[in-house]
Design a protein around this motif. Structure first.
Motif, PDB file in Angstrom:
ATOM      1  N   LEU A  11       0.953  -1.222   0.015  1.00 52.30           N
ATOM      2  CA  LEU A  11       0.076   0.066  -0.049  1.00 52.30           C
ATOM      3  C   LEU A  11       1.001   1.084   0.066  1.00 52.30           C
ATOM      4  O   LEU A  11       0.441   2.097  -0.729  1.00 52.30           O
ATOM      5  N   THR A  12       1.979   1.235   0.731  1.00 47.66           N
ATOM      6  CA  THR A  12       3.032   2.447   0.413  1.00 47.66           C
ATOM      7  C   THR A  12       3.439   2.762  -0.660  1.00 47.66           C
ATOM      8  O   THR A  12       4.089   4.016  -0.889  1.00 47.66           O
ATOM      9  N   ASP A  13       3.595   2.001  -1.603  1.00 43.62           N
ATOM     10  CA  ASP A  13       4.094   2.152  -2.999  1.00 43.62           C
ATOM     11  C   ASP A  13       3.033   2.897  -3.880  1.00 43.62           C
ATOM     12  O   ASP A  13       3.347   3.224  -4.915  1.00 43.62           O
ATOM     13  N   ASP A  14       1.570   2.953  -3.234  1.00 41.41           N
ATOM     14  CA  ASP A  14       0.700   3.735  -3.916  1.00 41.41           C
ATOM     15  C   ASP A  14      -0.013   4.854  -3.263  1.00 41.41           C
ATOM     16  O   ASP A  14      -0.905   4.590  -2.558  1.00 41.41           O
ATOM     17  N   PRO A  15       0.814   5.954  -3.030  1.00 45.60           N
ATOM     18  CA  PRO A  15       0.527   7.033  -2.193  1.00 45.60           C
ATOM     19  C   PRO A  15      -1.128   7.386  -2.542  1.00 45.60           C
ATOM     20  O   PRO A  15      -1.599   7.666  -1.241  1.00 45.60           O
ATOM     21  N   GLN A  16      -1.766   7.472  -3.505  1.00 45.08           N
ATOM     22  CA  GLN A  16      -2.987   7.836  -3.898  1.00 45.08           C
ATOM     23  C   GLN A  16      -4.063   6.882  -3.155  1.00 45.08           C
ATOM     24  O   GLN A  16      -5.033   7.388  -2.612  1.00 45.08           O
ATOM     25  N   LEU A  64       9.594  17.854  17.396  1.00 42.21           N
ATOM     26  CA  LEU A  64      10.003  16.982  16.216  1.00 42.21           C
ATOM     27  C   LEU A  64       8.823  15.994  16.036  1.00 42.21           C
ATOM     28  O   LEU A  64       8.359  15.111  16.799  1.00 42.21           O
ATOM     29  N   GLY A  65       8.230  16.088  14.925  1.00 41.02           N
ATOM     30  CA  GLY A  65       7.101  15.298  14.415  1.00 41.02           C
ATOM     31  C   GLY A  65       7.546  14.207  13.664  1.00 41.02           C
ATOM     32  O   GLY A  65       8.040  14.604  12.319  1.00 41.02           O
ATOM     33  N   VAL A  66       7.452  12.866  13.932  1.00 40.08           N
ATOM     34  CA  VAL A  66       7.903  11.944  12.991  1.00 40.08           C
ATOM     35  C   VAL A  66       6.938  11.088  12.437  1.00 40.08           C
ATOM     36  O   VAL A  66       5.958  10.371  13.385  1.00 40.08           O
ATOM     37  N   GLY A  67       6.936  10.665  11.366  1.00 40.17           N
ATOM     38  CA  GLY A  67       5.713  10.163  10.498  1.00 40.17           C
ATOM     39  C   GLY A  67       4.728  11.082  10.840  1.00 40.17           C
ATOM     40  O   GLY A  67       3.364  10.822  11.097  1.00 40.17           O
ATOM     41  N   LEU A  68       4.837  12.340  10.358  1.00 43.29           N
ATOM     42  CA  LEU A  68       4.020  13.627  10.803  1.00 43.29           C
ATOM     43  C   LEU A  68       2.817  13.451  10.056  1.00 43.29           C
ATOM     44  O   LEU A  68       1.496  13.784  10.555  1.00 43.29           O
ATOM     45  N   GLY A  69       2.482  13.043   8.623  1.00 42.05           N
ATOM     46  CA  GLY A  69       1.662  13.009   7.940  1.00 42.05           C
ATOM     47  C   GLY A  69       1.230  14.553   7.795  1.00 42.05           C
ATOM     48  O   GLY A  69       1.963  15.336   7.373  1.00 42.05           O
ATOM     49  N   ASP A  70      -0.175  14.917   7.984  1.00 41.99           N
ATOM     50  CA  ASP A  70      -0.603  16.173   7.617  1.00 41.99           C
ATOM     51  C   ASP A  70      -0.661  16.890   9.009  1.00 41.99           C
ATOM     52  O   ASP A  70      -1.302  17.981   9.335  1.00 41.99           O
ATOM     53  N   GLY A  71      -0.338  16.014  10.177  1.00 41.96           N
ATOM     54  CA  GLY A  71       0.030  16.698  11.312  1.00 41.96           C
ATOM     55  C   GLY A  71      -1.246  17.172  12.323  1.00 41.96           C
ATOM     56  O   GLY A  71      -0.992  18.334  12.985  1.00 41.96           O
ATOM     57  N   PRO A  72      -2.450  16.691  12.268  1.00 43.52           N
ATOM     58  CA  PRO A  72      -3.512  17.112  13.224  1.00 43.52           C
ATOM     59  C   PRO A  72      -2.982  17.316  14.591  1.00 43.52           C
ATOM     60  O   PRO A  72      -3.583  18.313  15.370  1.00 43.52           O
ATOM     61  N   SER A  98       2.902  15.570  -0.255  1.00 42.24           N
ATOM     62  CA  SER A  98       1.615  16.413  -0.145  1.00 42.24           C
ATOM     63  C   SER A  98       1.282  16.657   1.171  1.00 42.24           C
ATOM     64  O   SER A  98       0.590  17.783   1.397  1.00 42.24           O
ATOM     65  N   MET A  99       1.437  15.519   2.089  1.00 47.36           N
ATOM     66  CA  MET A  99       0.755  15.674   3.232  1.00 47.36           C
ATOM     67  C   MET A  99       1.668  16.901   4.474  1.00 47.36           C
ATOM     68  O   MET A  99       1.121  17.720   5.124  1.00 47.36           O
ATOM     69  N   LEU A 100       2.813  16.784   3.904  1.00 47.08           N
ATOM     70  CA  LEU A 100       3.773  17.888   4.552  1.00 47.08           C
ATOM     71  C   LEU A 100       3.590  19.397   4.185  1.00 47.08           C
ATOM     72  O   LEU A 100       3.356  20.204   4.940  1.00 47.08           O
ATOM     73  N   ASN A 101       3.193  19.502   2.883  1.00 49.73           N
ATOM     74  CA  ASN A 101       2.536  20.786   2.379  1.00 49.73           C
ATOM     75  C   ASN A 101       1.578  21.109   2.763  1.00 49.73           C
ATOM     76  O   ASN A 101       1.382  22.461   3.315  1.00 49.73           O
ATOM     77  N   THR A 102       0.643  20.429   3.069  1.00 51.04           N
ATOM     78  CA  THR A 102      -0.692  20.405   3.878  1.00 51.04           C
ATOM     79  C   THR A 102      -0.431  20.958   5.241  1.00 51.04           C
ATOM     80  O   THR A 102      -1.091  21.935   5.689  1.00 51.04           O
TER      81      THR A 102
END
Length: 295
Positions: A11-16, A64-72, A98-102
């Motif tokens: 699944l991690t090979d298909d980000p969408q 430090l946020g590790v595995g931040l995603g979009d960080g809610p 894209s999650m980091l940008n968000t």
């Protein structure tokens, strides 16, 4: 067990597909809004009190946020921290640009609406590369967060030691990890899943707590029980159910690409470890755990 179908893809090979599966299926089924509420409540009532007792309000507060995603969660932490600290710096690490940008956009909006000085630096890539090659890994942090991300960071014990090495003397690590849920049960039963997806989905909060204790750290834990409604997993034509299967196995489009005997094995196992409620819904009992780690 080796995967026999060349069409199967982690699944991690298909980000969408990962984003679709996580936000449109797993997030809803696992009641992540409730988990978010419990984590942020714990942060505001317990973590903030311990942080303000340990750290002077005049110094820059580093996160430090590790595995931040979009960080809610981290965004909420920053909103709470700004009431006590005039300068806040957060470093975020994640595989998804894209999650980091968000997250960066949300932090920028937060900075416009508060008096505190807020800065944000991001690293797009695996944690191993961040730790080995980024100058930001040489810094020490007041707070390190890993919210349901330890499964994807590599060897757990090595990762924990690396995270702890970046924590300030009076700092804290906050971890959210499954204590016992359908995913951990599945990966512990079918070990070929871990070997073929390169995830540690069988990792539990018990492993984290015991290893932290062995390294001399104090650990405060909070258990969060949740019931997952997995009824649609057993409906072949359910799009929602098929997305759940993808997250449970960490393979993209698992029902379509996996050999039928693998699908049958998993379905039978999920029935075995689930319960039937009075309305005929199939429920999997889940326990998430918050761990606050300090010296």
């Amino acid at each position: 067990m080796a995967i026999k179908s060349s069409n199967m893809k982690p699944l991690t090979d298909d980000p969408q597909r990962y984003r679709d599966v996580y936000y449109n299926a797993f997030y809803k089924m696992a009641l992540k809004d409730i988990l978010f509420e419990k984590v942020t409540q714990f942060f505001d009532t317990t973590v903030m009190m311990r942080l303000t007792h340990a750290i002077e309000g005049g110094e820059e507060f580093s996160v430090l946020g590790v595995g931040l995603g979009d960080g809610p969660h981290e965004l909420h932490f920053m909103k709470s921290l700004r009431s006590q600290f005039s300068s806040i710096c957060i470093v975020g690490v994640d595989l998804s640009e894209s999650m980091l940008n968000t997250f960066q956009e949300r932090v920028a909006a937060l900075e416009l609406n508060c008096e505190s000085s807020v800065s944000c630096q991001l690293f797009n890539g695996p944690f191993s590369e961040f730790f080995a090659g980024s100058v930001l890994s040489k810094n020490k942090y007041n707070l390190i967060s890993s919210i349901h991300s330890l499964y994807h960071l590599g060897d757990f014990e090595t990762t924990f030691i690396q995270l702890a090495s970046m924590m300030k003397d009076k700092g804290f690590i906050i971890v959210v990890c499954a204590k016992d849920n359908l995913i951990s049960k599945t990966f512990n039963k079918f070990t070929w899943l871990s070997k073929n997806t390169q995830t540690l989905a069988g990792l539990s909060s018990t492993n984290v707590r015991e290893f932290a204790h062995s390294q001399g750290y104090d650990v405060t834990t909070v258990d969060i029980p949740i019931q997952w409604d997995i009824t649609e997993v057993f409906e072949d034509q359910s799009e929602f159910g098929n997305k759940l299967i993808d997250f449970f196995t960490q393979f993209a489009f698992f029902r379509k690409t996996a050999p039928s005997e693998l699908m049958d094995e998993l379905v039978n196992f999920w029935r075995l470890v689930s319960i039937l409620d009075e309305n005929g819904r199939i429920l999997a009992l889940s326990h998430e755990e918050i761990l606050l780690i300090s010296k």
